[in-house]
Design a protein around this motif. Structure first.
Motif, mmCIF file in Angstrom:
data_model
loop_
_atom_site.group_PDB
_atom_site.id
_atom_site.type_symbol
_atom_site.label_atom_id
_atom_site.label_comp_id
_atom_site.label_asym_id
_atom_site.label_seq_id
_atom_site.Cartn_x
_atom_site.Cartn_y
_atom_site.Cartn_z
ATOM 1 N N LEU A 22 -0.872 5.674 -5.346
ATOM 2 C CA LEU A 22 -0.837 5.201 -3.965
ATOM 3 C C LEU A 22 -1.284 3.750 -3.870
ATOM 4 C CD1 LEU A 22 -2.379 7.995 -1.685
ATOM 5 C CD2 LEU A 22 0.010 7.405 -1.976
ATOM 6 N N PRO A 23 -0.727 3.006 -2.891
ATOM 7 C CA PRO A 23 -1.306 1.711 -2.553
ATOM 8 C C PRO A 23 -2.582 1.913 -1.730
ATOM 9 C CG PRO A 23 0.489 2.209 -1.067
ATOM 10 C CD PRO A 23 0.442 3.334 -2.079
ATOM 11 N N ASP A 24 -3.197 0.808 -1.271
ATOM 12 C CA ASP A 24 -4.377 0.923 -0.408
ATOM 13 C C ASP A 24 -4.122 1.929 0.700
ATOM 14 O OD1 ASP A 24 -5.462 -1.057 -1.936
ATOM 15 O OD2 ASP A 24 -5.634 -2.541 -0.331
ATOM 16 N N ARG A 25 -5.135 2.710 1.031
ATOM 17 C CA ARG A 25 -4.940 3.799 1.998
ATOM 18 C C ARG A 25 -4.492 3.288 3.356
ATOM 19 N NH1 ARG A 25 -10.330 6.608 4.508
ATOM 20 N NH2 ARG A 25 -10.830 4.950 5.948
ATOM 21 N N GLY B 284 3.587 -0.469 -1.806
ATOM 22 C CA GLY B 284 2.474 -1.259 -1.313
ATOM 23 C C GLY B 284 1.633 -1.796 -2.446
ATOM 24 N N VAL B 285 0.567 -2.497 -2.088
ATOM 25 C CA VAL B 285 -0.293 -3.133 -3.082
ATOM 26 C C VAL B 285 -1.624 -2.403 -3.181
ATOM 27 C CG1 VAL B 285 0.764 -5.397 -2.758
ATOM 28 C CG2 VAL B 285 -1.228 -4.766 -1.369
ATOM 29 N N ARG B 286 -2.265 -2.592 -4.318
ATOM 30 C CA ARG B 286 -3.590 -2.037 -4.556
ATOM 31 C C ARG B 286 -4.558 -3.201 -4.752
ATOM 32 N NH1 ARG B 286 0.250 1.415 -6.458
ATOM 33 N NH2 ARG B 286 0.742 0.091 -8.245
ATOM 34 N N THR B 287 -5.590 -3.250 -3.930
ATOM 35 C CA THR B 287 -6.453 -4.434 -3.894
ATOM 36 C C THR B 287 -7.915 -4.075 -4.125
ATOM 37 O OG1 THR B 287 -6.924 -4.324 -1.516
ATOM 38 C CG2 THR B 287 -4.886 -5.440 -2.187
ATOM 39 N N MET B 288 -8.692 -5.113 -4.436
ATOM 40 C CA MET B 288 -10.137 -4.938 -4.577
ATOM 41 C C MET B 288 -10.746 -4.502 -3.247
ATOM 42 S SD MET B 288 -12.888 -4.915 -6.362
ATOM 43 C CE MET B 288 -12.493 -5.740 -7.913
ATOM 44 N N TYR C 160 -6.126 5.658 -14.395
ATOM 45 C CA TYR C 160 -4.956 4.973 -14.924
ATOM 46 C C TYR C 160 -5.157 3.468 -15.059
ATOM 47 C CZ TYR C 160 -2.786 9.479 -14.392
ATOM 48 O OH TYR C 160 -2.496 10.815 -14.506
ATOM 49 N N ASN C 161 -6.427 3.045 -14.979
ATOM 50 C CA ASN C 161 -6.760 1.646 -15.280
ATOM 51 C C ASN C 161 -5.862 0.689 -14.488
ATOM 52 O OD1 ASN C 161 -7.115 -0.354 -18.286
ATOM 53 N ND2 ASN C 161 -8.533 -0.082 -16.618
ATOM 54 N N VAL C 162 -5.771 0.947 -13.170
ATOM 55 C CA VAL C 162 -4.851 0.219 -12.308
ATOM 56 C C VAL C 162 -5.196 -1.269 -12.259
ATOM 57 C CG1 VAL C 162 -4.268 -0.136 -9.860
ATOM 58 C CG2 VAL C 162 -4.178 2.149 -10.857
ATOM 59 N N GLU C 163 -4.179 -2.108 -12.354
ATOM 60 C CA GLU C 163 -4.368 -3.543 -12.188
ATOM 61 C C GLU C 163 -4.212 -3.891 -10.718
ATOM 62 O OE1 GLU C 163 -2.467 -7.801 -13.697
ATOM 63 O OE2 GLU C 163 -2.220 -5.991 -14.919
ATOM 64 N N LEU C 164 -5.189 -4.574 -10.168
ATOM 65 C CA LEU C 164 -5.226 -4.846 -8.742
ATOM 66 C C LEU C 164 -4.396 -6.065 -8.372
ATOM 67 C CD1 LEU C 164 -9.017 -4.172 -8.018
ATOM 68 C CD2 LEU C 164 -7.081 -2.620 -7.683
ATOM 69 N N ASP C 165 -3.923 -6.065 -7.108
ATOM 70 C CA ASP C 165 -3.192 -7.190 -6.547
ATOM 71 C C ASP C 165 -4.136 -8.001 -5.654
ATOM 72 O OD1 ASP C 165 -0.479 -6.294 -7.484
ATOM 73 O OD2 ASP C 165 -0.962 -4.600 -6.192
ATOM 74 N N GLY C 166 -3.618 -9.025 -5.019
ATOM 75 C CA GLY C 166 -4.390 -9.783 -4.052
ATOM 76 C C GLY C 166 -5.575 -10.486 -4.673
ATOM 77 N N ASP C 167 -6.728 -10.400 -3.979
ATOM 78 C CA ASP C 167 -7.935 -11.085 -4.451
ATOM 79 C C ASP C 167 -8.423 -10.533 -5.792
ATOM 80 O OD1 ASP C 167 -7.893 -12.639 -2.219
ATOM 81 O OD2 ASP C 167 -9.321 -11.423 -1.098
#
Length: 570
Positions: free
Chosen positions: A316-319, A435-439, A488-495
């Motif tokens: 999933l991306p950010d909730r 969508g994106v996954r962010t810090m 799954y050691n997700v790599e984050l987007d954005g900041d």
């Protein structure tokens, strides 16, 4: 979890229990604190009714929960949910549920909340058409909360409920016109460890349902209007076999009470991904007792992650990005509407979780406008009503649905969406979210999850955080998404671009967010609260090798307090 306990004594040989002063029937032991008001709810006859339900249905419940575990194993091995070929005849056949009772034909706005005394009065007086009194996601199931909630509902049904707010020098009472009352018991998976039946913890939902029904079915029919009742919401089901158990429970209760079949009515929350493929089958099993389905969208998002916990291609991306604009969410809503209208019952929309922002009128209006847009989408799509978490949202929700529906109580007859129904495929319901996954997403999950668990441990199950009302469902999204990203050691987007989420990164985030929580709530409240214990529980769950099915099952033992015969805590 049910299915792991062993019996200590069969009903035929168990001795009568009077622990804490409660007059319990054979085979029943009460380990909760004694209270004179609780004793009226936990009468010998009411407990006997609950015990009979437990004995009659416990093996079927065990089988249903074991079937859940088998399905989970299949999904973990790479399978995905789908429509069952064996029940296609039910999906294709032309049948309808029993007619909707006139008393609950109009459900355009429903409010939900826990079973606190003041909450019940305010919700029934709120102007909503329905109040769903919640023993599940919005309630921390402490002994005090559960039993006090039964007392409060009994008084609400007979019309005598009042509440004196000494701080405000105000007495709260019911208005002449009130919302119709629905009750949501706990899910099948949750035990009630303060009540033992034949040596094992009772099934939580049978305690909630059994005590409420036993004490209120007669008065309910006098006070709630013509037609049928009591009314219920049923949570967390994954398969129609679970709906079939509930139907049998209802028939057993109606027989005990001497009332006609179909008096009890229930709406089922479609809040698990497997249940989305079972909508017709669930309605079919409950066809004499159904008043529709509801899009329980927060738990549905949680279930999507849980179902695909071993599928790294379905992260999933950010909730905050997983809304109804996502194709798999919109397809789920459209299928629910077309299924319900085809079968002649309500299709209820999802929760508006916003709460008023009293110190910022501009931000408040922006939040309300978001609610209006979401509810306009629901009403135009064909939903017959929607949920609100706060009384302040009821006028906006009511205005939007009335603009679409006019004076009609619902859209069941005007919007039988056969074409939409046939067009929705398994692929639509399973499409990967975008969508994106962010810090910031990781931080928000952590901050919300810890604060919710801290509140839950101290007896509060519905918590206002950052202008939203959070309950167990949203805390579960935070937990399982963190777990998924870590696994799954997700790599984050954005900041967070370039940062990969692992345990070390997560532990650093926990430390920093704990410092932020302390700053936001104040050092004194932080020191006195359960934040450190909540952090341990939440962190352990997010970093576990195997994802726990439910956050609340792991935390439940922290709120169980057993009392011996004298009424003192063990």
């Amino acid at each position: 979890m049910m299915g792991t306990y062993t019996y200590s004594a069969p009903a035929a040989t168990a001795k009568r229990s009077t622990v804490g002063g409660y007059d319990a029937p054979d085979g029943v032991e009460i380990r909760g604190r004694y209270d004179q008001e609780f004793a009226k709810i936990l009468s010998r006859d009411a407990l006997q009714f609950v015990a009979e339900l437990q004995r009659e249905f416990r093996n079927r419940i065990r089988f249903a929960l074991e079937s859940r575990r088998e399905a989970k194993a299949r999904y973990n091995d790479g399978a995905v949910p789908g429509f069952d070929p064996a029940t296609r005849v039910i999906r294709d056949a032309d049948w309808t549920c029993a007619p909707v009772p006139p008393a609950v034909a109009d459900r355009r706005v429903e409010i939900t909340g826990p079973v606190g005394r003041k909450m019940i009065i305010n919700a029934l007086n709120s102007g909503a058409k329905v109040f769903m009194a919640d023993f599940e996601d919005a309630l921390s199931p402490t002994w005090e909360n559960l039993m006090r909630g039964q007392v409060n509902l009994r008084d609400a049904v007979d019309g005598t409920i009042s509440f004196q707010d000494k701080a405000r020098n105000r007495v709260y009472k019911l208005n002449d016109n009130t919302a119709k009352l629905f009750v949501r018991p706990r899910g099948w998976h949750l035990p009630e460890s303060h009540i033992l039946i034949d040596g094992e913890p009772a099934t939580g939902c049978l305690v909630d349902f059994g005590l409420y029904f036993y004490h209120n079915y007669a008065a309910f029919r006098r006070t709630q209007g013509a037609g049928f009742g009591p009314f219920f919401y049923l949570p967390k089901m994954e398969h129609s076999r679970e709906a079939k158990i509930w139907n049998s429970v209802f028939e057993r209760a109606e027989k005990m009470a001497g009332i006609e079949t179909g008096s009890i009515r229930a709406t089922v929350l479609i809040e698990t991904l497997p249940a989305a493929f079972q909508m017709n089958e669930i309605l079919y099993e409950l066809r004499d007792h159904s008043v529709g389905l509801n899009c329980g969208r927060w738990d549905y998002i949680f279930s999507y992650v849980k179902t695909f916990q071993s599928h790294p291609d379905r992260l999933l991306p950010d909730r905050v990005q997983v809304g109804m604009a996502q194709h798999f969410m919109r397809s789920y809503s459209d299928l629910l509407i077309s299924t319900c209208h085809r079968r002649g019952v309500h299709a209820m929309g999802g929760m508006a979780a916003q709460i008023p922002i009293r110190d910022d009128p501009e931000a408040n209006e922006a939040a309300v406008e978001l609610v209006r847009k979401d509810k306009h989408r629901e009403a135009k799509a064909g939903h017959d009503g929607t949920w609100a978490a706060h009384p302040g949202l009821i006028p906006a929700c009511n205005e939007v649905f009335t603009a679409v529906m006019g004076s009609s109580p619902n859209q069941i007859q005007s919007m039988k969406r056969e074409e939409a129904y046939s067009a929705i495929t398994e692929e639509d319901l399973l499409q990967r979210p975008r969508g994106v996954r962010t810090m910031e997403g990781l931080r928000l999950n952590t901050r919300v999850g810890i604060q919710y668990v801290a509140a839950w441990l101290t007896g509060t199950g519905s918590v206002p955080l950052y202008n939203l009302m959070e309950d167990a469902a949203t805390a579960e999204i935070s937990r399982v998404q963190n777990w998924q990203w870590i696994r799954y050691n997700v790599e984050l987007d954005g900041d967070g671009l370039g940062v990969k989420v692992n345990r070390e990164v997560f532990w650093r985030v926990v430390e920093e967010e704990m410092a932020r929580i302390e700053k936001e709530v104040g050092k004194d409240k932080f020191r006195k609260g359960m934040y450190k214990e909540a952090s341990r529980i939440f962190t352990r769950q997010c970093t576990a090798k195997v994802l726990d099915d439910f956050l609340t099952l792991d935390a439940y033992n922290n709120i169980v307090l057993h009392f011996p015969r004298g009424g003192s805590k063990l």
